[in-house]
Design a protein around this motif. Sequence first.
Motif, PDB file in Angstrom:
ATOM      1  N   VAL A  31       0.842  -1.199   0.000  1.00 10.29           N
ATOM      2  CA  VAL A  31       0.000   0.000   0.000  1.00 10.29           C
ATOM      3  C   VAL A  31       0.877   1.248   0.000  1.00 10.29           C
ATOM      4  CG1 VAL A  31      -1.741   1.273   1.318  1.00 10.29           C
ATOM      5  CG2 VAL A  31      -1.882  -1.211   1.147  1.00 10.29           C
ATOM      6  N   VAL A  32       2.007   1.190   0.685  1.00 11.09           N
ATOM      7  CA  VAL A  32       2.960   2.306   0.705  1.00 11.09           C
ATOM      8  C   VAL A  32       3.741   2.344  -0.609  1.00 11.09           C
ATOM      9  CG1 VAL A  32       5.055   3.188   1.831  1.00 11.09           C
ATOM     10  CG2 VAL A  32       3.166   2.315   3.217  1.00 11.09           C
ATOM     11  N   LEU A  56      12.632   1.014 -14.387  1.00  7.93           N
ATOM     12  CA  LEU A  56      12.695   0.366 -13.075  1.00  7.93           C
ATOM     13  C   LEU A  56      11.467   0.702 -12.249  1.00  7.93           C
ATOM     14  CD1 LEU A  56      14.130  -1.160 -10.766  1.00  7.93           C
ATOM     15  CD2 LEU A  56      15.235   1.005 -10.187  1.00  7.93           C
ATOM     16  N   ASN A  57      11.079   1.959 -12.248  1.00 10.95           N
ATOM     17  CA  ASN A  57       9.912   2.371 -11.475  1.00 10.95           C
ATOM     18  C   ASN A  57       8.638   1.708 -11.969  1.00 10.95           C
ATOM     19  OD1 ASN A  57      11.182   4.119  -9.621  1.00 10.95           O
ATOM     20  ND2 ASN A  57      11.415   5.610 -11.240  1.00 10.95           N
ATOM     21  N   LEU A  58       8.499   1.577 -13.265  1.00  6.50           N
ATOM     22  CA  LEU A  58       7.303   0.931 -13.810  1.00  6.50           C
ATOM     23  C   LEU A  58       7.256  -0.549 -13.444  1.00  6.50           C
ATOM     24  CD1 LEU A  58       7.172   2.638 -17.320  1.00  6.50           C
ATOM     25  CD2 LEU A  58       5.745   3.129 -15.317  1.00  6.50           C
ATOM     26  N   VAL A  59       8.407  -1.218 -13.500  1.00 11.47           N
ATOM     27  CA  VAL A  59       8.456  -2.633 -13.108  1.00 11.47           C
ATOM     28  C   VAL A  59       8.142  -2.784 -11.624  1.00 11.47           C
ATOM     29  CG1 VAL A  59       9.992  -4.615 -12.808  1.00 11.47           C
ATOM     30  CG2 VAL A  59      10.000  -3.338 -14.961  1.00 11.47           C
ATOM     31  N   ALA A  65       1.892  -3.826  -7.174  1.00 14.38           N
ATOM     32  CA  ALA A  65       0.471  -4.065  -7.453  1.00 14.38           C
ATOM     33  C   ALA A  65       0.159  -5.560  -7.366  1.00 14.38           C
ATOM     34  CB  ALA A  65       0.105  -3.511  -8.830  1.00 14.38           C
ATOM     35  N   ARG A  66       1.027  -6.386  -7.929  1.00 16.73           N
ATOM     36  CA  ARG A  66       0.838  -7.842  -7.869  1.00 16.73           C
ATOM     37  C   ARG A  66       0.841  -8.327  -6.423  1.00 16.73           C
ATOM     38  NH1 ARG A  66       4.909 -11.324  -7.272  1.00 16.73           N
ATOM     39  NH2 ARG A  66       4.421 -13.506  -7.497  1.00 16.73           N
ATOM     40  N   ASN A  67       1.804  -7.878  -5.651  1.00 20.72           N
ATOM     41  CA  ASN A  67       1.900  -8.328  -4.268  1.00 20.72           C
ATOM     42  C   ASN A  67       0.733  -7.818  -3.421  1.00 20.72           C
ATOM     43  OD1 ASN A  67       4.184  -9.806  -4.706  1.00 20.72           O
ATOM     44  ND2 ASN A  67       5.573  -8.154  -4.167  1.00 20.72           N
ATOM     45  N   LEU A  68       0.286  -6.615  -3.690  1.00 27.28           N
ATOM     46  CA  LEU A  68      -0.877  -6.100  -2.972  1.00 27.28           C
ATOM     47  C   LEU A  68      -2.092  -6.961  -3.309  1.00 27.28           C
ATOM     48  CD1 LEU A  68      -2.310  -4.016  -1.203  1.00 27.28           C
ATOM     49  CD2 LEU A  68      -2.602  -2.608  -3.249  1.00 27.28           C
ATOM     50  N   TRP A  69      -2.281  -7.282  -4.590  1.00 29.46           N
ATOM     51  CA  TRP A  69      -3.417  -8.073  -5.003  1.00 29.46           C
ATOM     52  C   TRP A  69      -3.373  -9.461  -4.349  1.00 29.46           C
ATOM     53  CZ3 TRP A  69      -7.902  -7.227  -7.174  1.00 29.46           C
ATOM     54  CH2 TRP A  69      -8.628  -8.297  -7.665  1.00 29.46           C
TER      55      TRP A  69
END
Length: 72
Positions: A31-32, A56-59, A65-69
């Motif tokens: 979330v952070v 790098l920032n986009l990856v 996002a994947r880990n949050l999901w």
Amino acid sequence: MGTLDAVALLLSAISIVQMWLAGSNHRLAWVVGLPNQTGWCVWCALSPSTISILPLNLVLWGVFARNLWRNL
């Protein structure tokens, strides 16, 4: 120190906190991380000399996002 430098320092501090949270398996890490990476992408857009770190920032945004999901 200019405004962009101050923003970069703030974003760096948030990145450090986010990594500490991730290392502690804290759900808030992702979330952070998402808004922080968005901040880095905006910073890259405002500071053209740093555009090389944009991929790098986009990856990282995708990873957060994947880990949050996965942790919902």
